[in-house]
Enzyme design. Structure first.
Site, PDB file in Angstrom:
ATOM      1  N   LYS A  37      -5.784  -3.623  -0.101  1.00  0.00           N
ATOM      2  CA  LYS A  37      -5.745  -3.687  -1.577  1.00  0.00           C
ATOM      3  C   LYS A  37      -5.041  -4.971  -2.036  1.00  0.00           C
ATOM      4  O   LYS A  37      -5.531  -5.691  -2.899  1.00  0.00           O
ATOM      5  CB  LYS A  37      -4.995  -2.466  -2.167  1.00  0.00           C
ATOM      6  CG  LYS A  37      -5.597  -1.129  -1.750  1.00  0.00           C
ATOM      7  CD  LYS A  37      -4.840   0.046  -2.358  1.00  0.00           C
ATOM      8  CE  LYS A  37      -3.414   0.204  -1.854  1.00  0.00           C
ATOM      9  NZ  LYS A  37      -3.285   0.530  -0.425  1.00  0.00           N
ATOM     10  N   ARG A  42      -1.652   7.102  -7.629  1.00  0.00           N
ATOM     11  CA  ARG A  42      -1.961   7.658  -6.312  1.00  0.00           C
ATOM     12  C   ARG A  42      -1.706   9.160  -6.226  1.00  0.00           C
ATOM     13  O   ARG A  42      -1.661   9.701  -5.115  1.00  0.00           O
ATOM     14  CB  ARG A  42      -1.329   6.865  -5.179  1.00  0.00           C
ATOM     15  CG  ARG A  42       0.114   6.678  -5.180  1.00  0.00           C
ATOM     16  CD  ARG A  42       0.513   5.976  -3.900  1.00  0.00           C
ATOM     17  NE  ARG A  42       0.660   4.557  -4.078  1.00  0.00           N
ATOM     18  CZ  ARG A  42       0.797   3.708  -3.075  1.00  0.00           C
ATOM     19  NH1 ARG A  42       0.767   4.107  -1.845  1.00  0.00           N
ATOM     20  NH2 ARG A  42       0.981   2.430  -3.308  1.00  0.00           N
ATOM     21  N   ARG A  60       1.075  -7.110  10.275  1.00  0.00           N
ATOM     22  CA  ARG A  60       1.250  -7.598   8.898  1.00  0.00           C
ATOM     23  C   ARG A  60       2.572  -8.353   8.765  1.00  0.00           C
ATOM     24  O   ARG A  60       3.609  -7.942   9.278  1.00  0.00           O
ATOM     25  CB  ARG A  60       1.232  -6.432   7.913  1.00  0.00           C
ATOM     26  CG  ARG A  60       1.584  -6.917   6.507  1.00  0.00           C
ATOM     27  CD  ARG A  60       1.133  -6.010   5.415  1.00  0.00           C
ATOM     28  NE  ARG A  60       1.781  -4.714   5.422  1.00  0.00           N
ATOM     29  CZ  ARG A  60       1.516  -3.782   4.519  1.00  0.00           C
ATOM     30  NH1 ARG A  60       0.612  -4.001   3.589  1.00  0.00           N
ATOM     31  NH2 ARG A  60       2.125  -2.627   4.594  1.00  0.00           N
ATOM     32  N   ARG A  67       7.640  -5.471   6.845  1.00  0.00           N
ATOM     33  CA  ARG A  67       8.087  -4.386   5.961  1.00  0.00           C
ATOM     34  C   ARG A  67       8.644  -3.216   6.768  1.00  0.00           C
ATOM     35  O   ARG A  67       8.109  -2.857   7.806  1.00  0.00           O
ATOM     36  CB  ARG A  67       6.908  -3.900   5.096  1.00  0.00           C
ATOM     37  CG  ARG A  67       6.843  -4.615   3.778  1.00  0.00           C
ATOM     38  CD  ARG A  67       5.614  -4.318   2.989  1.00  0.00           C
ATOM     39  NE  ARG A  67       5.292  -2.917   2.835  1.00  0.00           N
ATOM     40  CZ  ARG A  67       4.269  -2.489   2.108  1.00  0.00           C
ATOM     41  NH1 ARG A  67       3.505  -3.341   1.462  1.00  0.00           N
ATOM     42  NH2 ARG A  67       4.011  -1.208   2.027  1.00  0.00           N
ATOM     43  N   ARG A  78       2.362   7.885   5.941  1.00  0.00           N
ATOM     44  CA  ARG A  78       1.761   7.375   4.707  1.00  0.00           C
ATOM     45  C   ARG A  78       0.260   7.680   4.679  1.00  0.00           C
ATOM     46  O   ARG A  78      -0.301   7.973   3.624  1.00  0.00           O
ATOM     47  CB  ARG A  78       2.002   5.859   4.594  1.00  0.00           C
ATOM     48  CG  ARG A  78       3.460   5.535   4.289  1.00  0.00           C
ATOM     49  CD  ARG A  78       3.803   4.094   4.602  1.00  0.00           C
ATOM     50  NE  ARG A  78       3.108   3.136   3.786  1.00  0.00           N
ATOM     51  CZ  ARG A  78       2.985   1.849   4.083  1.00  0.00           C
ATOM     52  NH1 ARG A  78       3.533   1.363   5.188  1.00  0.00           N
ATOM     53  NH2 ARG A  78       2.327   1.041   3.291  1.00  0.00           N
TER      54      ARG A  78
HETATM   55  P1  AP5 Z   1      -2.759  -5.315   2.713  1.00  0.00           P
HETATM   56  O1  AP5 Z   1      -3.637  -6.140   1.828  1.00  0.00           O
HETATM   57  O2  AP5 Z   1      -1.301  -5.581   2.709  1.00  0.00           O
HETATM   58  O3  AP5 Z   1      -3.038  -3.761   2.449  1.00  0.00           O
HETATM   59  P2  AP5 Z   1      -2.582  -2.824   1.250  1.00  0.00           P
HETATM   60  O4  AP5 Z   1      -3.719  -1.882   1.023  1.00  0.00           O
HETATM   61  O5  AP5 Z   1      -2.133  -3.635   0.078  1.00  0.00           O
HETATM   62  O6  AP5 Z   1      -1.372  -2.105   1.975  1.00  0.00           O
HETATM   63  P3  AP5 Z   1       0.020  -1.558   1.451  1.00  0.00           P
HETATM   64  O7  AP5 Z   1       0.760  -1.107   2.671  1.00  0.00           O
HETATM   65  O8  AP5 Z   1       0.694  -2.579   0.583  1.00  0.00           O
HETATM   66  O9  AP5 Z   1      -0.426  -0.348   0.628  1.00  0.00           O
HETATM   67  P4  AP5 Z   1       0.424   0.891   0.332  1.00  0.00           P
HETATM   68  O10 AP5 Z   1      -0.430   1.470  -0.703  1.00  0.00           O
HETATM   69  O11 AP5 Z   1       0.774   1.807   1.401  1.00  0.00           O
HETATM   70  O12 AP5 Z   1       1.840   0.246  -0.008  1.00  0.00           O
HETATM   71  P5  AP5 Z   1       2.490  -0.135  -1.407  1.00  0.00           P
HETATM   72  O13 AP5 Z   1       3.167  -1.433  -1.243  1.00  0.00           O
HETATM   73  O14 AP5 Z   1       1.534   0.050  -2.517  1.00  0.00           O
HETATM   74  O15 AP5 Z   1      -3.348  -5.424   4.200  1.00  0.00           O
HETATM   75  C1  AP5 Z   1      -2.652  -4.866   5.312  1.00  0.00           C
HETATM   76  C2  AP5 Z   1      -2.718  -5.832   6.514  1.00  0.00           C
HETATM   77  O16 AP5 Z   1      -4.073  -5.937   6.967  1.00  0.00           O
HETATM   78  C3  AP5 Z   1      -2.277  -7.277   6.183  1.00  0.00           C
HETATM   79  O17 AP5 Z   1      -1.624  -7.807   7.292  1.00  0.00           O
HETATM   80  C4  AP5 Z   1      -3.602  -8.019   5.905  1.00  0.00           C
HETATM   81  O18 AP5 Z   1      -3.513  -9.408   6.208  1.00  0.00           O
HETATM   82  C5  AP5 Z   1      -4.534  -7.288   6.850  1.00  0.00           C
HETATM   83  N1  AP5 Z   1      -5.901  -7.171   6.316  1.00  0.00           N
HETATM   84  C6  AP5 Z   1      -6.278  -6.920   5.037  1.00  0.00           C
HETATM   85  N2  AP5 Z   1      -7.631  -6.830   4.946  1.00  0.00           N
HETATM   86  C7  AP5 Z   1      -8.104  -7.012   6.222  1.00  0.00           C
HETATM   87  C8  AP5 Z   1      -9.415  -7.017   6.801  1.00  0.00           C
HETATM   88  N3  AP5 Z   1     -10.506  -6.812   6.055  1.00  0.00           N
HETATM   89  N4  AP5 Z   1      -9.516  -7.210   8.137  1.00  0.00           N
HETATM   90  C9  AP5 Z   1      -8.402  -7.405   8.905  1.00  0.00           C
HETATM   91  N5  AP5 Z   1      -7.136  -7.420   8.421  1.00  0.00           N
HETATM   92  C10 AP5 Z   1      -6.990  -7.220   7.094  1.00  0.00           C
HETATM   93  O19 AP5 Z   1       3.585   1.030  -1.526  1.00  0.00           O
HETATM   94  C11 AP5 Z   1       4.730   1.083  -0.694  1.00  0.00           C
HETATM   95  C12 AP5 Z   1       5.527   2.324  -1.015  1.00  0.00           C
HETATM   96  O20 AP5 Z   1       5.971   2.276  -2.396  1.00  0.00           O
HETATM   97  C13 AP5 Z   1       4.784   3.649  -0.919  1.00  0.00           C
HETATM   98  O21 AP5 Z   1       4.783   4.153   0.406  1.00  0.00           O
HETATM   99  C14 AP5 Z   1       5.618   4.523  -1.863  1.00  0.00           C
HETATM  100  O22 AP5 Z   1       6.843   4.912  -1.284  1.00  0.00           O
HETATM  101  C15 AP5 Z   1       5.933   3.575  -3.001  1.00  0.00           C
HETATM  102  N6  AP5 Z   1       4.900   3.575  -4.047  1.00  0.00           N
HETATM  103  C16 AP5 Z   1       4.122   2.526  -4.408  1.00  0.00           C
HETATM  104  N7  AP5 Z   1       3.293   2.891  -5.393  1.00  0.00           N
HETATM  105  C17 AP5 Z   1       3.561   4.192  -5.663  1.00  0.00           C
HETATM  106  C18 AP5 Z   1       3.014   5.129  -6.573  1.00  0.00           C
HETATM  107  N8  AP5 Z   1       2.031   4.785  -7.413  1.00  0.00           N
HETATM  108  N9  AP5 Z   1       3.512   6.391  -6.569  1.00  0.00           N
HETATM  109  C19 AP5 Z   1       4.524   6.734  -5.746  1.00  0.00           C
HETATM  110  N10 AP5 Z   1       5.082   5.891  -4.851  1.00  0.00           N
HETATM  111  C20 AP5 Z   1       4.589   4.635  -4.812  1.00  0.00           C
END
Ligand code: AP5
Length: 215
Positions: free
Chosen positions: A13, A88, A127, A160, A171
């Protein structure tokens, strides 16, 4: 252009949102990045959110909705935005509907980026992130120009805390049980598109562009 990206942790994402920022000149609103900023600055919200995040659990809906209400009222949201990681849960989606109505905004597109669990675990181990900007790299699939250094600032990249395998698996469980019901929620609104995220980054971007060009 108001776009919502839904997908598993590590589904890409953030990576795809960065492509869309460049293309459409609209902000990425990542609740994960916003929360990490609060944690870093030791704000009251950051102190409440820290443990949930490090354990791979969701931060309570009420905290997220308060934070998003403030953000969506910012001036830079007038021409559109990319929602990344919010909503989410069903209560968050209902809360978002309420906020959108108040602001007289409409979501144009909800895009589900689908990636199998085992691929996610493999991705997360490689990552690397630039914490201040939210820029994301992968040691194999999207490496920085210089090892472990951000391309733009020259600062060091980080791993991270929630990318450890056990936390990633937790997760993923939360994604399947709590976030996936959003698919039905948005399908009923006829703005849902699903794409295969288990492909090269550029090909995933092309799939998203096709959807947005046809909108
Ligand atoms: P990346 O682009 O970083 O993936 P992402 O989907 O953004 O992953 P996140 O871990 O950031 O999502 P998340 O939803 O769990 O975490 P968030 O920060 O929102 O890609 C991942 C890796 O793969 C990278 O190394 C990239 O280079 C590689 N990659 C990407 N595309 C690729 C491809 N096509 N092929 C190969 N490699 C690829 O949330 C973190 C925490 O915050 C949550 O766990 C929760 O505690 C809290 N939180 C955040 N939002 C909320 C909410 N709305 N409600 C409650 N808690 C929340």
């Amino acid at each position: 252009m108001k776009i919502l990206l839904i997908g598993p942790p590590g589904g890409g994402k953030g990576t795809q949102a960065k492509v869309l920022i460049e293309k459409y000149k609209i902000p990425q609103i990542s609740t994960g990045d916003m929360l990490r900023e609060h944690v870093k600055k030791l704000t009251p919200l950051g102190q409440k959110a820290k443990n949930y995040m490090e354990n791979g659990e969701l931060v309570p809906d009420s905290l997220i909705l308060d934070m998003m209400e403030l953000r969506l009222n910012d001036k830079d949201c007038i021409n559109g935005y990319i929602l990344d990681g919010f909503p989410r849960t069903i209560p968050q989606a209902e809360g978002l509907d309420f906020l959108l109505e108040k602001l007289n905004h409409n979501l144009d597109n909800v895009i589900i980026i689908d990636v199998p669990d085992d691929r996610i675990v493999q991705r997360m181990s490689g990552r690397r992130v630039h914490l201040d900007s939210g820029r994301v790299y992968h040691i194999l699939f999207n490496p920085p120009k210089k090892e472990n250094i951000d391309d733009f600032t020259g600062e060091k990249l980080s791993i991270r805390k929630d990318d450890e395998e056990g936390t990633v698996r937790k997760r993923l469980d939360i994604y399947h049980n709590t976030t996936k019901p959003l698919i039905k929620f948005y399908d009923k609104k006829n703005i849902l598109n699903s794409i295969n995220g288990d492909d090269e980054i550029e090909n995933v971007s092309k799939e998203i562009a096709k959807i947005l060009n046809n909108a």
